[in-house]
Design a protein around this motif. Structure first.
Motif, PDB file in Angstrom:
ATOM      1  N   UNK A  63       0.829  -1.207   0.000  1.00  7.12           N
ATOM      2  CA  UNK A  63       0.000   0.000   0.000  1.00  7.12           C
ATOM      3  C   UNK A  63       0.862   1.255   0.000  1.00  7.12           C
ATOM      4  N   UNK A  64       1.946   1.228   0.755  1.00  2.00           N
ATOM      5  CA  UNK A  64       2.829   2.388   0.796  1.00  2.00           C
ATOM      6  C   UNK A  64       3.492   2.613  -0.557  1.00  2.00           C
ATOM      7  N   UNK A  65       3.951   1.540  -1.201  1.00  8.01           N
ATOM      8  CA  UNK A  65       4.579   1.683  -2.512  1.00  8.01           C
ATOM      9  C   UNK A  65       3.585   2.181  -3.549  1.00  8.01           C
ATOM     10  N   UNK A 166       4.055   1.287 -11.723  1.00  7.53           N
ATOM     11  CA  UNK A 166       4.165   0.178 -10.795  1.00  7.53           C
ATOM     12  C   UNK A 166       5.626   0.000 -10.391  1.00  7.53           C
ATOM     13  N   UNK A 167       5.841  -0.337  -9.131  1.00  8.82           N
ATOM     14  CA  UNK A 167       7.184  -0.478  -8.597  1.00  8.82           C
ATOM     15  C   UNK A 167       7.481  -1.966  -8.421  1.00  8.82           C
ATOM     16  N   UNK A 168       8.425  -2.472  -9.226  1.00  7.73           N
ATOM     17  CA  UNK A 168       8.756  -3.894  -9.197  1.00  7.73           C
ATOM     18  C   UNK A 168      10.116  -4.171  -8.560  1.00  7.73           C
ATOM     19  N   UNK A 169      10.831  -3.137  -8.147  1.00 11.05           N
ATOM     20  CA  UNK A 169      12.188  -3.363  -7.676  1.00 11.05           C
ATOM     21  C   UNK A 169      12.232  -4.198  -6.400  1.00 11.05           C
ATOM     22  N   UNK A 170      11.176  -4.159  -5.590  1.00 13.05           N
ATOM     23  CA  UNK A 170      11.183  -4.909  -4.339  1.00 13.05           C
ATOM     24  C   UNK A 170      11.021  -6.407  -4.561  1.00 13.05           C
ATOM     25  N   UNK A 171      10.740  -6.831  -5.777  1.00 10.43           N
ATOM     26  CA  UNK A 171      10.618  -8.251  -6.061  1.00 10.43           C
ATOM     27  C   UNK A 171      11.973  -8.923  -6.282  1.00 10.43           C
ATOM     28  N   UNK A 172      13.012  -8.125  -6.343  1.00  7.32           N
ATOM     29  CA  UNK A 172      14.366  -8.662  -6.543  1.00  7.32           C
ATOM     30  C   UNK A 172      15.312  -7.884  -5.632  1.00  7.32           C
ATOM     31  N   UNK A 173      15.450  -8.346  -4.399  1.00  7.34           N
ATOM     32  CA  UNK A 173      16.196  -7.634  -3.371  1.00  7.34           C
ATOM     33  C   UNK A 173      17.458  -8.401  -3.006  1.00  7.34           C
ATOM     34  N   UNK A 174      18.572  -7.681  -2.928  1.00  6.26           N
ATOM     35  CA  UNK A 174      19.844  -8.251  -2.485  1.00  6.26           C
ATOM     36  C   UNK A 174      20.234  -7.590  -1.175  1.00  6.26           C
TER      37      UNK A 174
END
Length: 243
Positions: A63-65, A166-174
């Protein structure tokens, strides 16, 4: 969420019991500071080379994203900030890492580096997203166009408007863990010897072969000169002439 594990330092077992939290926000430099909201809980399991770090996302993360993505259309100069909570400290003293918010809609991955002190306690965080343009500029947004004969109903957005990214960067976190490293020790050299006057001692130049052994060479030459070889030759020659 797909999370890649990567350990760059040995961690003490005490860190496994600590659960620092990460917060985030969208900050518009032209507006008052927005409050931080929870993003995830950082946990570390295991110790030394077997240690692993993971993030447990907050329930309100999506929700925040989504709210941040909508706000990006009205705040082109906004910053996306990730902060590491310090227990009992004011949020103004938290360690913060910032990136341009305009990178988020085009990013496919993110990297969170947590720095540890000598006791293994997190004290700083670095946040990166990728890919980022080489010149650091904000990517250009693609606008959706309508046909010229299409009428826009009252209250509907203009043709230049675009839907929230849409923000997809959080689906691939290192997640990276880094501990302090000592610099290499300087190599020490023995100081040169000094004379009683305090000046550097200068060794005398090395002598040549003749300078070292001229006395022995002179004795050998003199011995050859005074040797009785000449008289013996004379005697031998005279005796051969007698009959």
């Amino acid at each position: 969420m797909l999370v890649h594990w990567l350990l760059l330092a040995a961690l003490p077992p005490a860190l496994a019991d600590a659960s620092p939290r990460l917060f985030h926000r969208l900050l518009d430099p032209a507006s008052p500071d927005a409050p931080f909201v929870p993003r995830a809980v950082l946990s570390v399991t295991g110790s030394r080379h077997a240690a692993r770090a993971s993030l447990a996302p907050a329930q309100s993360l999506e929700a925040d994203l989504s709210q941040f993505a909508t706000a990006l259309q009205h705040t082109p100069g906004a910053l996306y900030q990730v902060a590491l909570e310090r227990e009992g400290a004011d949020p103004s003293t938290w360690d913060i890492s910032s990136v341009k918010a305009c990178y988020l809609p085009h990013s496919t991955s993110e990297e969170i580096t947590v720095h540890l002190d000598s006791d293994g306690t997190p004290f700083a965080v670095d946040y990166f997203v990728g890919p980022v343009p080489h010149d650091g500029s904000c990517p250009k947004h693609k606008r959706s166009h309508r046909k010229s004969n299409t009428k826009i109903p009252p209250g509907e957005a203009s043709p230049e408007s675009e839907s929230a990214p849409e923000l997809f960067h959080t689906q691939n976190t290192t997640i990276l863990l880094k501990s302090p490293r000592l610099p290499p020790l300087p190599s020490l050299r023995v100081p040169p010897p000094l004379t009683p006057e305090g000046t550097p001692f200068v060794a005398p130049p090395e002598k040549s072969f003749l300078q070292k052994y001229w006395m022995y060479i002179a004795v050998a030459v003199v011995a050859l000169m005074i040797a009785p070889g000449g008289e013996e030759e004379k005697e031998g020659g005279g005796g051969g002439g007698r009959r």
